[in-house]
Design a protein around this motif. Structure first.
Motif, PDB file in Angstrom:
ATOM      1  N   CYS A   1      71.585  10.044 106.720  1.00  0.00           N
ATOM      2  CA  CYS A   1      70.672  10.649 106.101  1.00  0.00           C
ATOM      3  C   CYS A   1      69.412  11.096 106.837  1.00  0.00           C
TER       4      CYS A   1
ATOM      5  N   GLY B   1      72.310  12.650  98.431  1.00  0.00           N
ATOM      6  CA  GLY B   1      72.263  10.975  98.230  1.00  0.00           C
ATOM      7  C   GLY B   1      70.947  11.267  98.425  1.00  0.00           C
TER       8      GLY B   1
ATOM      9  N   CYS C   1      75.424  17.119 100.725  1.00  0.00           N
ATOM     10  CA  CYS C   1      74.995  15.841 100.224  1.00  0.00           C
ATOM     11  C   CYS C   1      74.132  15.942  99.300  1.00  0.00           C
TER      12      CYS C   1
ATOM     13  N   ASN D   1      78.474  11.890  97.118  1.00  0.00           N
ATOM     14  CA  ASN D   1      77.028  10.725  96.466  1.00  0.00           C
ATOM     15  C   ASN D   1      76.184  10.646  98.058  1.00  0.00           C
ATOM     16  N   CYS D   2      77.359  10.710  99.319  1.00  0.00           N
ATOM     17  CA  CYS D   2      76.411  10.518 100.384  1.00  0.00           C
ATOM     18  C   CYS D   2      77.761  11.285 102.047  1.00  0.00           C
TER      19      CYS D   2
END
Length: 161
Positions: A125, A82, A80, A120-121
């Motif tokens: 998170c 992001g 990832c 990107n993601c």
């Protein structure tokens, strides 16, 4: 047990669907799942079965990121990049994976075991930086842990099945 040929597997997938274009994406997803990419022979056979131009299937294959025209490794590592992961050091993770496997994102290892992609993601998170190997998330990964995570997916490493 006799293993099926690629052509037999392709026909088995295609025969699950009526010969209507609206089923093309589902058939392509099944093909992607089976082979880890869309073999040209599979797209040709699907175009014939669906009575649609091959170019339409190629258009779909290049539009959807989940589909690939290029063979992938047995295990797919997604790093990832992001915002949260980038701030927490995803670029170091990407570099670490490249050094450990000696491949760049988008490539396949020489033994065919691994592919590396940046995404990107991954939607996790709070666990940044995050790796996804096949369908398993690894959160808060450090450079020191990276070789152990990857090596566990090598033949005989425990996660190679």
């Amino acid at each position: 047990m006799v293993e099926k040929t690629e052509a037999e597997q392709i026909q088995e997938i295609i025969q699950h669907y009526p010969g209507q274009r609206r089923h093309a994406l589902a058939a392509m997803q099944d093909m992607q799942h089976c082979f880890n990419y869309l073999p040209r022979a599979g797209l040709v056979a699907l175009a014939e079965h669906m009575h649609c131009p091959l170019v339409q299937l190629y258009s779909m294959a290049t539009f959807y990121k989940a589909l690939s025209l290029k063979p992938k490794g047995r295990h797919i590592i997604k790093v990832c990049d992001g915002t949260a992961c980038h701030i927490k050091g995803s670029m170091s993770m990407i570099d670490g994976v490249q050094r450990h496997l000696k491949i760049s994102p988008g490539d396949v290892s020489a033994d065919g075991q691994f592919s590396v992609e940046t995404v990107n993601c991954l939607g996790t998170c709070a666990l940044a930086p995050v790796l996804l190997v096949d369908e398993k998330h690894f959160g808060k990964v450090t450079l020191g842990q990276l070789p152990q995570v990857i090596d566990s997916y090598k033949p005989g490493g425990g996660n190679d099945g």
